[in-house]
Design an enzyme around this catalytic site. Structure first.
Site, PDB file in Angstrom:
ATOM      1  NE  ARG A 120      12.914   0.165   8.565  1.00  0.00           N
ATOM      2  CZ  ARG A 120      13.204  -1.096   8.746  1.00  0.00           C
ATOM      3  NH1 ARG A 120      14.076  -1.853   8.586  1.00  0.00           N
ATOM      4  NH2 ARG A 120      11.931  -1.633   9.014  1.00  0.00           N
ATOM      5  CG  ASP A 121      13.755   4.775   9.654  1.00  0.00           C
ATOM      6  OD1 ASP A 121      14.122   4.851   8.410  1.00  0.00           O
ATOM      7  OD2 ASP A 121      12.791   4.061   9.879  1.00  0.00           O
ATOM      8  CD1 TRP A 129       5.167   5.517  -1.864  1.00  0.00           C
ATOM      9  CD2 TRP A 129       3.368   4.512  -1.607  1.00  0.00           C
ATOM     10  NE1 TRP A 129       5.148   4.816  -0.866  1.00  0.00           N
ATOM     11  CE2 TRP A 129       4.087   4.200  -0.539  1.00  0.00           C
ATOM     12  CE3 TRP A 129       2.010   4.137  -2.051  1.00  0.00           C
ATOM     13  CZ2 TRP A 129       3.421   3.610   0.598  1.00  0.00           C
ATOM     14  CZ3 TRP A 129       1.418   3.199  -0.725  1.00  0.00           C
ATOM     15  CH2 TRP A 129       2.114   2.881   0.460  1.00  0.00           C
ATOM     16  CD1 TRP A 172       7.476   2.588   0.324  1.00  0.00           C
ATOM     17  CD2 TRP A 172       8.277   0.686  -0.324  1.00  0.00           C
ATOM     18  NE1 TRP A 172       8.622   2.406   0.817  1.00  0.00           N
ATOM     19  CE2 TRP A 172       9.304   1.255   0.233  1.00  0.00           C
ATOM     20  CE3 TRP A 172       8.698  -0.436  -0.941  1.00  0.00           C
ATOM     21  CZ2 TRP A 172      10.540   0.911   0.442  1.00  0.00           C
ATOM     22  CZ3 TRP A 172      10.133  -1.057  -0.714  1.00  0.00           C
ATOM     23  CH2 TRP A 172      10.876  -0.457   0.011  1.00  0.00           C
ATOM     24  CG  ASP A 178       8.306   6.944   6.127  1.00  0.00           C
ATOM     25  OD1 ASP A 178       7.494   6.161   5.922  1.00  0.00           O
ATOM     26  OD2 ASP A 178       9.469   6.147   6.659  1.00  0.00           O
ATOM     27  CD  GLN A 202      11.798   7.414   2.540  1.00  0.00           C
ATOM     28  OE1 GLN A 202      11.761   6.174   2.444  1.00  0.00           O
ATOM     29  NE2 GLN A 202      12.480   8.275   2.448  1.00  0.00           N
TER      30      GLN A 202
HETATM   31  N1  DQQ Z   1       9.771   3.653   5.579  1.00  0.00           N
HETATM   32  C1  DQQ Z   1       9.679   3.147   6.690  1.00  0.00           C
HETATM   33  C2  DQQ Z   1      11.166   3.424   7.336  1.00  0.00           C
HETATM   34  C3  DQQ Z   1      12.031   3.577   6.002  1.00  0.00           C
HETATM   35  C4  DQQ Z   1      11.068   3.863   5.185  1.00  0.00           C
HETATM   36  C5  DQQ Z   1       8.633   3.520   7.456  1.00  0.00           C
HETATM   37  C6  DQQ Z   1      11.300   3.297   3.838  1.00  0.00           C
HETATM   38  O1  DQQ Z   1      11.524   2.500   8.289  1.00  0.00           O
HETATM   39  O2  DQQ Z   1      13.306   4.178   6.382  1.00  0.00           O
HETATM   40  O3  DQQ Z   1       7.463   3.435   6.966  1.00  0.00           O
HETATM   41  O4  DQQ Z   1      10.454   3.953   2.915  1.00  0.00           O
END
Ligand code: DQQ
Length: 702
Positions: free
Chosen positions: A271-272, A145, A172, A148, A164
């Site tokens: 996040r992010d 898998w 996931w 991002d 990711q």
């Molecule tokens: N994927 C999300 C994000 C997070 C990540 C978006 C986790 O918010 O940080 O697809 O895999």
């Protein structure tokens, strides 16, 4: 007497080369030596240049020569593992972990489709069909898998791409950072995992993050960690060795986390972090997505050292009803020049873009506006198309995108995660899920002033093979025209459509309420559409994916153009998405309608009007695969004929494979290339001095 051999030294009758003086002998020797030394010096200099060029390119191009297509390389995992001092789960068995709200992110939406449970693969799938779905020139890991894009950057001659990644399965879960490098954004070497979940502050996942390149060239990476308690915190990491162009090893800052959710923010809504940009005070500024109730927000922080942060009052922006903002992106675009801008650029010549990924609907929205540096806020140009309620980057499957400024080519490049439209059972059977878009350059559209332009990076054109051109093909109302281009699984298509101007004026049947989703798809005739191209179609058209325009006319006679992709006949399989995607596309006076379509097995990426509107689809045919997939023009309008000019290239496969044992020699080149840059000039100088000294000695003989 005339000397018949003027270039030879005169000889005595006994055949020896004794002449009246030593000078007569030594002169020609000196000439030869001088020429020899000169040539040697030039040769050494050329070798230096070629050597440097070669050491830079051999790894990719040398290996390219031995790489034919993705299918000839067994897909081997490259893993760091405990041997390299990092903890990594080595089990390849899928643990059944799936994305879920308890982890602060949404579940994959298609776990149950058409009443078929997620873990059962119904008819008609066979291994040929599933294998065909793997793409040839889109970035994807060897297996498992991916989601991002993370921390893309250009450093020391290489593009780096992190993503990711679940090393343990095709769903996931267990998220870590995959890593690959490229010279051209198209051909890639997979590298060992960059970061794994080995600390309390990222034990539940090394989630999305962004890179910032500091003025001294050093890189800092900020990323979200999901802690042992599933709290979302921000962490700092940096390359262990900045002189390694591959940036293989990453060090996490010992004082992590550097940011925790502030008061009033739920622990799973933080996040992010973005790439940082400089304020006029010389501080770095970042923004992080979150929400308050149902209002999506972006929090702003200033920092001098990426360790200590000050939270600004208010937000960069907030839009009620949009829910959690994931993967916020913030960057300037030039209003005056066709080039990308570094994230820190500000001033009257730029607009600022805010992009958010809406967790609620899993789409990426952007808006253009003005950034107010003083209080760290941003105001949209048009509140009615504010971020999250207006324009999308892509009207198909495209999420969690991220841009970076490519200082190598002065452009801003967009990456986006393209998920699957099939079942999890199929993903597990294939052993992989998701791929990345072809990187796209991003520009402000000066002609409309209201949107961005997205276009595949120019490097993709290096994969173009033979092309076929179809000039001014008349496509009558209600007709389908085959385009004989051979197999249609790997194509780059450009097409332009001229409309019958009289028909546009005269057309009745106004339909201003049209939308791609509700308009009945490509089979539903209107006065001025649909017309366009059918890709991944079999000979009998039992499977087909129309990419098309539809022109609606309102009661005042004004035209509005839509760009759509209809998946409803794309596959005979019951368990895949068959939506109709699309949206409005701005068309200016006197512009013809134009499109570009990249077909790469199970992905169709389509760009209308130079990239004003984009649609990415995942297509899973059962018949129209391999040599059986075809291309057609079609026109389902009732009141207009269109004239189509089309050029179609067959596309080669990109070189995307692990950096492995086979590359060890090249790896040695890599390691030795830095010293060589230093040593080769020294070798050159030493050789020249030696030559000159030799000439001097010879001249002394005279
Ligand atoms: N994927 C999300 C994000 C997070 C990540 C978006 C986790 O918010 O940080 O697809 O895999």
């Amino acid at each position: 007497m005339v000397d018949t051999k003027p270039l030879l030294p005169a000889s005595n009758s006994d055949g020896s080369y004794l002449t009246g003086s030593r000078v007569n002998i030594l002169k020609p020797i000196k000439v030869y030596l001088t020429i020899f030394c000169g040539l040697l010096a030039i040769g050494l200099f050329a070798a230096l240049l070629i050597g440097n060029y070669w050491s830079d390119n051999a790894r990719i191009h040398g290996s390219l020569a031995t790489s034919t297509s993705k299918r000839t390389h067994p897909l081997r995992p490259v893993s760091r593992g405990p041997a390299q001092g990092v903890s990594e789960k080595t089990s390849g068995i899928w643990a059944g972990v799936s994305r879920g709200p308890t982890q602060g992110v949404s579940e994959k939406t298609n776990r149950v489709r058409a009443g078929v449970p997620w873990n059962i693969l119904p008819e008609p799938w066979n291994s040929t069909m599933l294998e065909w779905q793997r793409t040839a020139f889109h970035f994807q890991p060897e297996k498992n898998w991916m989601n991002d894009p993370n921390g893309p950057l250009f450093y020391n001659g290489w593009y780096h791409f992190f993503y990711q990644y679940n090393p343990n399965g095709a769903v996931w879960g267990d998220i870590v950072w995959g890593h690959a490098v490229s010279k051209d954004l198209i051909n890639w070497f997979h590298l060992p995992l960059a970061m794994v979940a080995d600390q309390w502050y990222d034990k539940n996942g090394v989630w999305t993050g962004s890179a910032t390149i500091l003025p001294d060239g050093k890189i800092v990476m900020l990323y979200t960690g999901s802690t042992t308690e599933a709290v979302q915190v921000q962490n700092l990491a940096f390359p262990a060795n900045h002189s390694d162009p591959f940036l293989i090893d990453w060090v996490k800052y010992h004082g992590n986390p550097v940011l925790v959710p502030p008061p009033g923010i739920y622990k799973k809504d933080f996040r992010d972090p973005t790439t940082a940009w400089l304020t006029s005070e010389g501080k770095w500024r970042i923004t992080i997505g979150s929400k308050r109730d149902k209002t999506g927000i972006s929090l702003v922080y200033d920092t001098k050292d990426f360790i200590n942060y000050e939270m600004l009052e208010g937000e960069l922006h907030a839009v009620s009803g949009t829910g959690m903002w994931e993967c916020v992106d913030f960057f300037p675009v030039s209003k005056t020049e066709e080039k990308g801008l570094d994230t820190s650029i500000n001033g009257p010549e730029v607009k600022h873009v805010v992009k958010v990924s809406l967790d609620d609907d899993r789409h990426d929205y952007y808006a253009l506006g003005t950034y107010h540096e003083k209080n760290g806020s941003w105001i949209p140009d048009l509140p009615e198309i504010d971020v999250g309620i207006g324009i999308r980057y892509d009207y198909g499957i495209f999420y969690a995108s991220k841009t970076f400024y490519d200082q190598n080519k002065n452009r801003r490049v967009l990456w986006g995660w393209i998920g699957e439209g099939d079942s999890e059972a199929a993903d597990m059977e294939k052993g992989w899920a998701s791929l990345q878009s072809i990187p796209r350059t991003i520009l402000f559209d000066n002609n409309t002033g209201t949107n961005l332009l997205q276009w595949p990076v120019e490097e993709i054109e290096s994969l173009r093979l033979n092309s076929t051109e179809f000039e001014k093909v008349e496509v009558k109302a209600g007709s389908v025209v085959p385009l004989d281009v051979g197999p249609g699984s790997q194509l780059d298509i450009i097409a332009e459509f001229e409309m019958d101007k009289e028909a546009l004026k005269k057309a009745t049947g106004s339909n201003i309420t049209f939308s791609c989703q509700t308009g009945g798809g490509a089979a539903k005739s209107g006065a001025l559409g649909p017309f366009g191209i059918l890709v991944l179609a079999d000979e009998s058209l039992s499977e087909q994916t129309p990419v098309y325009f539809y022109i609606a006319k309102d009661s005042d006679g004004d035209l509005k153009t839509f760009f759509c992709t209809d998946l409803s006949r794309s596959s005979k399989a019951p368990d895949v998405d068959k939506q109709i995607f699309g949206s409005y596309v701005p068309v200016l006076k006197d512009e013809n309608l134009s499109l570009r379509v990249l077909v790469d097995h199970s992905i169709v990426e389509s760009f209308a009007q130079g990239g004003r509107t984009v649609i990415t689809s995942r297509i899973y045919p059962t018949e129209a695969i391999d040599g059986a997939s075809r291309v057609f023009l079609f026109n389902n309008a009732t009141e207009t004929c269109v004239i189509a000019s089309v050029k179609i290239w067959q596309m080669d496969s990109a070189f995307i494979r692990p950096y492995s044992d086979d590359d060890d020699k090249d790896d040695d080149d890599r390691k030795s290339s830095a010293p060589c840059l230093l040593l080769c000039p020294i070798n050159y100088i030493v050789s020249c001095v030696t030559c000159l000294y030799f000439i001097y000695l010879v001249s002394k003989l005279s």
